[in-house]
Structures are given as structure tokens and as C-alpha cells.
Write a protein that holds these residues in place. Structure first.
Motif, PDB file in Angstrom:
ATOM      1  N   ALA A  71      95.528  -5.238 103.039  1.00 12.54           N
ATOM      2  CA  ALA A  71      95.990  -5.591 101.654  1.00 12.54           C
ATOM      3  C   ALA A  71      96.896  -4.654 100.921  1.00 12.54           C
ATOM      4  CB  ALA A  71      94.706  -5.568 100.815  1.00 12.54           C
ATOM      5  N   LEU A  72      97.186  -3.378 101.371  1.00 12.52           N
ATOM      6  CA  LEU A  72      98.049  -2.394 100.874  1.00 12.52           C
ATOM      7  C   LEU A  72      99.046  -2.329 101.736  1.00 12.52           C
ATOM      8  CD1 LEU A  72      95.661  -0.097  99.153  1.00 12.52           C
ATOM      9  CD2 LEU A  72      96.535  -1.816  98.226  1.00 12.52           C
ATOM     10  N   PHE A  73      99.119  -1.684 102.699  1.00 16.28           N
ATOM     11  CA  PHE A  73     100.213  -1.396 103.821  1.00 16.28           C
ATOM     12  C   PHE A  73     100.829  -2.546 104.217  1.00 16.28           C
ATOM     13  CE2 PHE A  73     102.321  -0.249 107.396  1.00 16.28           C
ATOM     14  CZ  PHE A  73     103.303   0.647 107.196  1.00 16.28           C
ATOM     15  N   ILE A  74     100.131  -3.483 104.948  1.00 18.09           N
ATOM     16  CA  ILE A  74     100.798  -4.611 105.611  1.00 18.09           C
ATOM     17  C   ILE A  74     101.175  -5.552 104.617  1.00 18.09           C
ATOM     18  CG2 ILE A  74     100.241  -6.509 107.329  1.00 18.09           C
ATOM     19  CD1 ILE A  74      98.091  -5.063 108.620  1.00 18.09           C
ATOM     20  N   HIS A  75     100.663  -5.696 103.638  1.00 16.96           N
ATOM     21  CA  HIS A  75     101.175  -6.700 102.486  1.00 16.96           C
ATOM     22  C   HIS A  75     102.619  -5.968 101.937  1.00 16.96           C
ATOM     23  CE1 HIS A  75     101.483  -8.414  98.224  1.00 16.96           C
ATOM     24  NE2 HIS A  75     101.118  -9.275  99.014  1.00 16.96           N
ATOM     25  N   GLN A  76     102.593  -4.863 101.509  1.00 17.73           N
ATOM     26  CA  GLN A  76     103.740  -4.155 100.797  1.00 17.73           C
ATOM     27  C   GLN A  76     104.890  -4.268 101.946  1.00 17.73           C
ATOM     28  OE1 GLN A  76     104.179  -3.422  97.818  1.00 17.73           O
ATOM     29  NE2 GLN A  76     106.494  -2.914  98.545  1.00 17.73           N
ATOM     30  N   THR A  77     104.511  -3.931 103.308  1.00 19.40           N
ATOM     31  CA  THR A  77     105.365  -3.771 104.066  1.00 19.40           C
ATOM     32  C   THR A  77     106.155  -5.164 104.555  1.00 19.40           C
ATOM     33  OG1 THR A  77     104.552  -1.902 105.355  1.00 19.40           O
ATOM     34  CG2 THR A  77     106.250  -3.400 106.796  1.00 19.40           C
ATOM     35  N   LEU A  78     105.559  -6.206 104.378  1.00 19.64           N
ATOM     36  CA  LEU A  78     106.139  -7.589 104.640  1.00 19.64           C
ATOM     37  C   LEU A  78     106.775  -8.193 103.337  1.00 19.64           C
ATOM     38  CD1 LEU A  78     102.925  -9.654 106.166  1.00 19.64           C
ATOM     39  CD2 LEU A  78     105.028  -9.290 107.443  1.00 19.64           C
ATOM     40  N   LYS A  79     106.177  -7.597 102.182  1.00 22.91           N
ATOM     41  CA  LYS A  79     106.976  -7.993 100.851  1.00 22.91           C
ATOM     42  C   LYS A  79     108.205  -7.348 101.008  1.00 22.91           C
ATOM     43  CE  LYS A  79     106.530  -8.000  95.935  1.00 22.91           C
ATOM     44  NZ  LYS A  79     105.694  -7.525  94.786  1.00 22.91           N
ATOM     45  N   ALA A  80     108.298  -5.896 101.404  1.00 23.57           N
ATOM     46  CA  ALA A  80     109.767  -5.213 101.430  1.00 23.57           C
ATOM     47  C   ALA A  80     110.538  -5.961 102.261  1.00 23.57           C
ATOM     48  CB  ALA A  80     109.382  -3.683 101.837  1.00 23.57           C
ATOM     49  N   ASN A  81     110.103  -6.447 103.478  1.00 22.88           N
ATOM     50  CA  ASN A  81     110.877  -7.161 104.468  1.00 22.88           C
ATOM     51  C   ASN A  81     111.657  -8.184 103.783  1.00 22.88           C
ATOM     52  OD1 ASN A  81     110.912  -9.615 106.697  1.00 22.88           O
ATOM     53  ND2 ASN A  81     111.820  -7.690 107.432  1.00 22.88           N
ATOM     54  N   ILE A  82     110.964  -9.050 103.085  1.00 19.60           N
ATOM     55  CA  ILE A  82     111.210 -10.296 102.318  1.00 19.60           C
ATOM     56  C   ILE A  82     112.466 -10.105 101.354  1.00 19.60           C
ATOM     57  CG2 ILE A  82     110.658 -12.144 100.705  1.00 19.60           C
ATOM     58  CD1 ILE A  82     108.074 -12.236 102.354  1.00 19.60           C
TER      59      ILE A  82
END
Length: 217
Positions: free
Chosen positions: A117-128
Motif C-alpha cells: 500500500a505504501l512503497f509499491i503504490h508510491q513507486t508506481l505513482k511516481a512512475n506515472i
């Protein structure tokens, strides 16, 4: 390798192979050829071994992703390898392991959920956000909605109940899912980057397939 590392390594291998619930401390001790008393000198209970498994898997995932995001050429190549790293994580924390965590190991399960919920979500959001900023991704979609969609979609790749191993499919789920996700968000410029990677075989060796995926022209 230190004794504590040997214990953890063996326990984690058994957890992944047979499931956490089906693996006892006796099984771990027997496989290692040591007594349970020796294990308890380093790990007070099975929970601590399970938590160590989750910590190791998530720490390795964070390390790989941070190196990737610091060195990738663009958001498209970054997204593809983020998917591969997420698949590697789910190969360790597979559906059987996650089910056992949820039912019997509350703290370890919380660590996994928080990582997702935190790291993977934020990493994907940053990629977008990076892709939009550099003109490779479109701007006409809700970033939070698409991030969450990506997050849940990627969790499907390593689930054998959804994608059972087979020798008949010439295109792996990773490539199919990537094709679906990327085709929905790239701009014309982004599509040219995707085509360039395909032509160079830098991402997917599509020439090995008799038929390319649905996103081929």
C-alpha cells in the motif's frame, strides 16, 4: 553463512515450498540437522521466522526498485522492470504464503500490506507522474485511479490459480499485462519509444513468438 542466516534461509525455503502452516519448527530443525533449542537461540518462535521472511523479501524489493528508478532511461522501461521486480516479490510471497500470513501471522501480514500500500503504490505513482512529465504518458486520466489499477493488476502475474504454468502460451503474463497497461496510457511519442524497444529487443524478444501480442500493429 552465520547460523542465524542458515536457519532463516532453510525456514524460508520450506515456507515457500510447502506453505507456512505446513512447515513446523521440527521440520526446520530436521532439515538443518540441528535441535529446535538451537533455533530458539536465534528465533524465539515461528512468528519471528515468518516476519524475517517478509522483511527480507520486501527489503530486497525496495533495494532493486531504488536502483532501477535511479538509473532507468525513461518511465516506460522503468515500468516494465518494476513489473518484473514485483513478480519476483510475489514469487516469494506467493498466494499460499500470503494466505497463511493473513490467517495466522498478523504482524507479518501487516508488513506485507504496508509494503504494497505504501512503497509499491508510491513507486508506481511516481512512475506515472514521471511518464506524464516527460511526455511519454497521457495527461487525461486520474493518476490515483490508474495507480491503484496497476497495483492490483500486477498482483495477478504470479498467481498460478489465475495463470497456471503452461508450455502452450508463447507470450508470458508479464508481457501481456505490460502490453495492456502501457497501451492505455502512452502518448504518440511514448508509443514510438515502445516500438523502438521492441525493435531493439531491449524489453521483449517478440521475434521469438510466432505471433506478437495484441498491441502489435
Amino acid at each position: 553463512m552465520e547460523t542465524s542466516e542458515k536457519i532463516a534461509h532453510k525456514a524460508h525455503a520450506l515456507f515457500i515450498r510447502y506453505g507456512i502452516r505446513s512447515t513446523s519448527m521440527d521440520d526446520i530443525a530436521t532439515d538443518l540437522g540441528i535441535s529446535k533449542k538451537t533455533i530458539y537461540q536465534f528465533y524465539p518462535n515461528k512468528d519471528s521466522l515468518v516476519e524475517a521472511l517478509v522483511d527480507k523479501a520486501t527489503d530486497e524489493h525496495i533495494f532493486s526498485c531504488k536502483i532501477l528508478t535511479a538509473n532507468s532511461d525513461n518511465a516506460i522501461i522503468e515500468l516494465y522492470f518494476l513489473m518484473l521486480y514485483i513478480k519476483e516479490l510475489y514469487n516469494v510471497l506467493n498466494p499460499v504464503v500470503i494466505y497463511d500470513l493473513e490467517k495466522n501471522h498478523e504482524l507479518a501480514y501487516k508488513k506485507f500490506k504496508d509494503h504494497k500500500a505504501l512503497f509499491i503504490h508510491q513507486t508506481l505513482k511516481a512512475n506515472i507522474e514521471r511518464g506524464i512529465k516527460t511526455g511519454l504518458y497521457r495527461v487525461d486520466f486520474d493518476i490515483d485511479v490508474i495507480t491503484r489499477f496497476f497495483l492490483e493488476s500486477l498482483g495477478l502475474m504470479s498467481d498460478p490459480g489465475i495463470f497456471p504454468p503452461t508450455n502452450h502460451s508463447k507470450i508470458q503474463p508479464t508481457e501481456e499485462i505490460f502490453a495492456c497497461l502501457i497501451s492505455g496510457i502512452v502518448t504518440t511519442m511514448g508509443l514510438e519509444v515502445v516500438r523502438a524497444y521492441k525493435n531493439q529487443r531491449s524489453i521483449m524478444l517478440l521475434s521469438n513468438y510466432e505471433e506478437g501480442p495484441f498491441w502489435d500493429d
